[in-house]
Each structure stands twice: as C-alpha cells, then as structure tokens.
Design an enzyme around this catalytic site. Structure first.
Site, PDB file in Angstrom:
ATOM      1  N   LEU A 146       0.838  -1.192   0.000  1.00  0.00           N
ATOM      2  CA  LEU A 146       0.000   0.000   0.000  1.00  0.00           C
ATOM      3  C   LEU A 146       0.876   1.247   0.000  1.00  0.00           C
ATOM      4  O   LEU A 146       1.727   1.419   0.881  1.00  0.00           O
ATOM      5  CB  LEU A 146      -0.912   0.012   1.228  1.00  0.00           C
ATOM      6  CG  LEU A 146      -1.848  -1.193   1.388  1.00  0.00           C
ATOM      7  CD1 LEU A 146      -2.527  -1.156   2.746  1.00  0.00           C
ATOM      8  CD2 LEU A 146      -2.894  -1.207   0.284  1.00  0.00           C
ATOM      9  N   ASP A 147       0.671   2.092  -0.995  1.00  0.00           N
ATOM     10  CA  ASP A 147       1.342   3.384  -0.990  1.00  0.00           C
ATOM     11  C   ASP A 147       0.743   4.223   0.143  1.00  0.00           C
ATOM     12  O   ASP A 147      -0.438   4.068   0.474  1.00  0.00           O
ATOM     13  CB  ASP A 147       1.132   4.070  -2.341  1.00  0.00           C
ATOM     14  CG  ASP A 147       1.828   5.405  -2.420  1.00  0.00           C
ATOM     15  OD1 ASP A 147       2.991   5.477  -2.015  1.00  0.00           O
ATOM     16  OD2 ASP A 147       1.199   6.373  -2.887  1.00  0.00           O
TER      17      ASP A 147
END
Length: 762
Positions: free
Chosen positions: A447-448
C-alpha cells in the site's frame, strides 16, 4: 482501455492459420478506425465466437478480430478486399452479420440495437413475417403439443398420422430454422457444437418415426434458449444501464449569456452547462459557479454526497442535489469518466477468466466424446444388450439431447459479466475476468502511503504557543497572514487550518519574501516576522533545548513543523501532517481478516512511515523508497508471501503496479493514468474497495464452480436415466433447460452488491 500489463495477458488463442497468411490477432480493443463493426444477434457465448474465428482463419488480409459478446458485435480490421469473403464465411458458418449503424469515438457500438442488443429479431434477423420470437415459439410449442395428442389418440390412423407429421414439420420450421442453419454449417465443417447435436437429435427422431417428440424437443429447446438469452441479458444490461446515467441533452450557455438545449454528445470542450438541483450532470467538468452536494454513487460508489465548490471536478452521471451549478466541460461525451468506465467494462467482458478457459477446453472434448458414446449406443447396444435398432437409436438421440453442453458453456460468462457489473456499481473497475477471479488468491498487498492510506493533503494538526507574551489569537492571526501569501502546500495547510478558527481579520503583509527551502518572511505593522522550518530557526540562532525537544516530539510522529518567530524569539509552533483516511483502519483490518498481509511502502522518512502504519494497523512499514526500491519490495513480497497486489496512484508507482500480480489504482475517477495503469481501478479513494474486490472474487469463484457442478451433475444423472431408465427426449430437453436456467440465475446473484461490504466469504 487495454491493460498495460502485456506480460499478464490471458487471451484465448486464435488457433492455427493458413501458412501463407499471417495469424489473425486477437484484438483487445473494441475497434480501430479502420475496423468495421458487425452485430451478430445469435453470437452470445464463447463457443460461437470460436466457430466464427475458425471460419475466418483461412482468409488472408484480416489484421485483427475484436469480439464483444456483451454487445454481440464483431469488429473486423481487414483489407478492403478481405471484408466480403469474411462476411460470406461468417454466413456459411450459420450466422447473420448485420452492419452496425455507427460507433463512438472510442469504438463502442452506438448502433440501433433493441433492448436486448439484437440487430434484428431473436434469431439473427431472419424474415418471420413480423412475428416475434416469443410468438413463433409459443405457436411451435402449441403445434408440437397437437402433434403429440394426435399421436397419442390416433397412433395408427393414417390420415391423422400424416396430419401429426405435418404439424411437427411446421413446429420444427417455426422454432428450429436458426438451429438447423447453424447445425448443418457446423456438421459440414466437421464441428460438433450444441446446434449440431440438436440438429442430429431432432432429425434422427423424425426419421425413426418420433416426429411428435422431435417437434417438442425443438420447440422446448428454442424456448429455453430464449429464456436463457433474456436472463443473460439482465447481466449485460446491468452494464448497459450505465449509459443511461448521463442525460442525453444539456443546457449550454450561449455567447449572449442565455442557455440553449442541445445534445450532450455535441457539447464541445470548454463550453459551460447549467445543471439544476435534482438533475444529473451530463459531462465531466469543473464548477465555475455555485456550490452543491453531489451524489457520486453512480460513478464512485460513495453512498454519502460530496460537497463541491467552484474549481472542483464533477463527473458525468452524478447527481446535483442542492443548488444550481454552472460547469465548464473538460471532456467530451465519448471521453468522460462514465464513458471510459463503460468502455473498459465492455472490454473486460471480452477477456476470459481462467475457469472460463477451462470450461471451453473441457466442452471441446466433452461434446465429441458424448457424440461418440451416443453412436456406440446406437450401433453396439443391439448386439450387446439385445435392444432393437429403433430403441437403441432412440436412446442414443436422448443422450445427444441431454449431453448438450449449453448449461456448462453459459455458466461461466454470465457469472463473470455479473461480477464485473456488480463491481462497476460499487465504483470498482476490473479490467477483465482474469483479475476478477484471481484477486481471491492475493496473499499480500503493498500500500502506498500518500493518497492511499492518507488523504494526500497536508492538514494543520497541532498549534502550540511558545511565547507567553503573545496571546494565542494574536499568534494565530500573524501566522495566517504570512501563510496566506505563499503557495507552498505546508503554508496553505497552515492558512486553511487557522482560518477555520480565526476570530480577527488578517494583517496586511509588506516586504513579503519566500526563503527557498526554509519558509517565508514579511513585515506586519513595522515588525519583521518569519514563518519557517527547523533549519531557518537554527540559522537565526533562536533554537533552545526546549524548542528542540518540542520539534523532536512532533517530528517523531511524522509531522512537518513550522515556527513563527521574530528576530528575537520564537512565538508559536505549527505541525502539519498528511492525515490518515477514516476508512484506512477498517480496510486494513478487513484485509488482515481475509488473510492478506498489508505492507506500507513510501518515499517518506522511516519515522513518518512507522507512525502512519501504526495508526492504520500495519505492522510492516518501509520508508525512504524510490520507485525502483518499491519494485524490489514487491519482488521480495512475492517471494515471501506469494501472489502480491500493489495499490498506488498509477503514476509514481507504475513500475511496482506493473510487476505486481494485480495492480489497484486508487482514485481512478477523472484520472486517465490511473485507469490505464492498473488491472483494477478504484474510482474513489476508499481503500475498503480492495477487500470488497477480494470478497467479490471469492464469491465469483464459488459460484463458477457451483455452476459447473450443477451443470455436470444434472447431465450425469440424466445420462444414467437415458441409458438405464425411461428418460424421453422432451424430458431431456427440460433437464437441459433447467440446468441452463439454474446456472444463469445462480450467476445473476452476484449483482446483489450489498453482500460485498459484509464479512468475508470463505
């Protein structure tokens, strides 16, 4: 939009071609400008697609074929000389191609189809003296029943026997002309498909004197096909209904300031349209006048209306709820967010899921095998079991009817289309059946941070007064006056945060100067003030152990600290941070519950990464990552956990999105790059859509295998009855029809999207 992930494409083979002709490409696009689009009303499953593809393989000059089973269209990209031979080959295969009136700028069909996507009637445009398919089939069934009654009450009376035979012939002609046309074409080419099996079974029954049953079988089969087509259309129309979301006409501002009604498809870029409360927004644009709550559920799946101000983007198909808006158009109708969603989902229907490819391969073996079994029963049973030749032939024909793989073949596409439509309704754009089915296998997800877990917009989260000689209100007004002069994101966050609680008017700032990499300074009422970072305050010799401790406390929490100071002392501290989205904690918890390990990847410092990850409930956070570092992190996760997904904005994270097993683009609405880059685009920024996608994938996979089990199970039972019991041909048709309808309606259950946000499906 074709996916950029060529290395992950799963397209069915076009099959062998003539040695002197180049292979026909299986286009993933809908149509190129050089392609002609043809509607084939009776092409609604992959078996018929394969027949047409095989018919076109020997023809030189065809560059690519693009099948859209949802719209029942075929785009042929070919040399001009090859087009007519291609159409003749399609007709010889038993299909009736009809030219589509036109296509839009993206190649999606805009032809004059009826509500079921047909160019003509239900049997591919046959001339039927104006009779609808339903009327023909009901008449055929009535005639078949009459033939059965004559056979039952007067089996040996010659005039009545001929009358019954005549009724049966008329019934077969009314119900089965299309089936016979395609069946005979398949037999001529040595192919054993559903139509070939029905053609042999009905003809054989008629020849052995069972003409009432032959008529009944054909009438029931045609009615079953019609009911099945209508049921399948429900899934397809769930996607087509998206087209009705944007109004056909718009109120467009004229040079004199008045408004005129015109077609939305003709509204040019930069035009201004007026949208009244309660109306749908016709095109993508930006608000130039007015403020209103916009219901974006049709595009993004958000259940709560979003407040929009001048300058904010709005999307076609969304609903203006509270006030009149003037909107400057930023995308023409064919390139709106809604049009791109429809276009992408239609393309996704053309890609086969892994289970669908398995079923197609199985059916290609199953149908000839059953035909061989029926032939063996007809030829060997009289010797092995002592049956009469007529009885053995009848048993073989019953086997052919029950063995039709229609339920098996239709079970997968209707389920996949329903799943794609269900996802689109929730604001989840899945680029193909492969990704829909394989999302259930995800074991880890990267996940960014910015824009995925966090809002992506810095906010003022802390304000501390450090000089007791100043009041809190005075320090707030001074800082706001300085910050309002700067376009830097941190300054803008401070100005916006302080404006919410401002009680006094801001000061006039003179001699304003931006100090690169450090902050700003200016004169207020003859006094020089600075609003700057830690480095600027250190350079001015204003830091103290107490201030250093305060700075360390906030910086360890991942905050950016700005200080307000004079030449002599520091007045106040302002901490800005990219706040976590309210939905992120729930989304992470749902992912963990589904057995997916979340890992946060960010270019921010490690302290910030760990702080944000802890707030979101993520135990593994990796900071200071460049794009190539994220790519290596994905490879590491794949080796450690297995199938790994990546969620990012589709721009900076493009390398990682490309190498991940499945790429999720967050915020696809209005973002061309995000919609192009990933396998799945989440149209709003709600991270909870990712666990919803995984749950939908699990449900889709479960229903696919339920359908396969139902279809094959019913076949096995009735094959046993056909060989060793008293199953008749019309009973076999009922069994086949029942199996087909069961799998269709079971697949349609996926359209109930309310279950996606509930607990995990195991």
């Amino acid at each position: 939009m074709p996916s950029t992930h060529d290395h992950k494409a799963h397209s069915p083979s076009a099959g062998p071609t003539r040695s002197d002709a180049p292979p026909i490409a299986e286009a993933v696009i809908v149509a190129s400008p050089q392609a002609t689009v043809w509607r084939i009303a009776t092409m609604d499953c992959s078996a018929e697609e394969s027949e047409i593809r095989r018919a076109l393989e020997p023809i030189a000059g065809i560059r690519s074929l693009s099948f859209q089973l949802g719209a029942r269209t075929l785009a042929i990209n070919s040399d001009e000389a090859a087009l007519q031979p291609a159409l003749e080959a399609i007709r010889r295969a038993g299909f009736s191609p009809q030219p589509v009136v036109g296509t839009n700028e993206q190649g999606a069909v805009d032809g004059n189809a009826d509500e079921h996507g047909h160019a003509g009637d239900d049997q591919g445009g046959e001339a039927n003296s104006g009779w609808s398919g339903v009327t023909r089939y009901v008449a055929a069934l009535a005639l078949a029943v009459a033939a059965e009654l004559l056979s039952f009450f007067a089996p040996d009376a010659m005039p009545w026997k001929f009358a019954g035979m005549a009724l049966a012939i008329v019934a077969i002609g009314l119900a089965g002309l299309s089936t016979y046309t395609k069946g005979l074409a398949a037999l001529r080419h040595g192919r054993l498909n559903i139509n070939a099996l029905m053609t042999v079974a009905v003809t054989g029954a008629f020849l052995i004197g069972q003409w009432p049953e032959a008529a009944m079988v054909m009438a029931l089969y045609a009615i079953a096909e019609l009911i099945e087509a209508r049921a399948v259309d429900r899934a397809r129309n769930a996607i087509k209904s998206l087209m009705a979301l944007a109004p056909e006409a718009s109120d467009v501002q004229q040079p004199d300031g008045s408004y005129a009604r015109m077609l939305s498809s003709a509204v040019p870029l930069a035009a201004v349209v007026r949208v009244k409360p309660g109306e749908r927004i016709p095109l993508d644009g930006a608000i130039v006048s007015g403020s209103s709550a916009i219901n974006q559920a049709p595009v993004t799946g958000e259940s709560i209306p979003v407040d929009k101000q001048p300058g904010d983007a709005v999307f076609a198909g969304t609903i203006n709820e509270t006030a009149t808006l003037e909107i400057k158009i930023t995308a023409v109708a064919s390139n709106s967010t809604l049009a791109r969603i429809i276009h992408a989902v239609e393309q996704a229907q053309g890609t086969r899921a892994p289970t669908q490819r398995f079923v197609d391969r199985f059916a290609s073996i199953y149908t000839p095998a059953v035909f061989a079994l029926a032939l063996a029963v007809a030829l060997i049973a009289p010797f092995a079991l002592g049956w009469t030749w007529a009885f053995a032939a009848y048993k073989a024909l019953v086997l052919l009817v029950i063995a039709c793989p229609c339920a098996l073949v239709i079970s997968t596409p209707v389920t996949v289309v329903s799943g794609l439509a269900a996802a689109a309704r929730r604001g989840i754009l899945i680029k193909g059946g492969t990704y829909l089915e394989e999302a259930r296998n995800i074991k880890a997800i990267a996940l960014d941070k910015t824009g995925t877990i966090t809002e992506g917009k810095p906010k003022l989260v802390a304000f501390e007064l450090l000089d007791n000689a100043q009041s809190r209100e005075a320090a707030s007004t001074l800082a706001q006056s300085l910050a309002a002069q700067s376009d830097h994101p941190v300054s803008k966050a401070i100005a916006a945060g302080l404006a919410e609680s401002a009680t006094a008017a801001s000061h006039t700032v003179s001699s304003f100067t931006a100090i690169a990499g450090r902050g700003v300074q200016g004169d207020i009422d003859g006094q020089k003030y600075v609003l700057g970072n830690h480095r600027l305050i250190e350079e001015r010799g204003l830091c103290s152990p107490a201030i250093e401790a305060k700075l360390a406390e906030h910086e360890n929490q991942g905050r950016t600290v700005t200080l307000l100071a004079t030449d002599r002392n520091v007045i106040a501290l302002f901490a800005v941070a990219d706040t976590i989205k309210p939905s992120s904690q729930q989304a992470v918890a749902e992912l963990i519950a589904l057995g997916v390990t979340p890992v946060m990847l960010t270019g921010d410092n490690v302290a910030t990464a760990r702080t944000v990850a802890k707030l979101a409930g993520i135990s593994d956070a990796r900071g200071n990552l460049l794009p190539e570092d994220k790519l290596k992190a994905i490879e590491d996760m794949q080796a450690r956990y297995g199938p790994t997904a990546m969620s990012g904005d589709g721009i900076n994270d493009a390398p990682a999105l490309a190498i991940a097993d499945i790429g999720f683009a967050m915020g696809g609405a209005g973002t061309d790059t995000a919609m192009e880059a990933a396998d799945i685009a989440v149209m709003n920024d709600d991270l909870r859509r990712i666990p919803e996608t995984i749950r939908l994938s699990k449900r889709t996979h479960n229903i696919l295998w339920q359908n396969i089990t139902l279809a094959l199970g019913i076949k096995v039972v009735f094959m046993g009855l056909a060989l060793f019991g008293d199953a008749t041909m019309w009973m076999a048709v009922f069994a086949d029809m029942g199996a087909s309808l069961l799998v269709v309606f079971n697949g349609l259950r996926l359209l109930r999207t309310s279950e996606l946000s509930q607990k995990s499906v195991h």
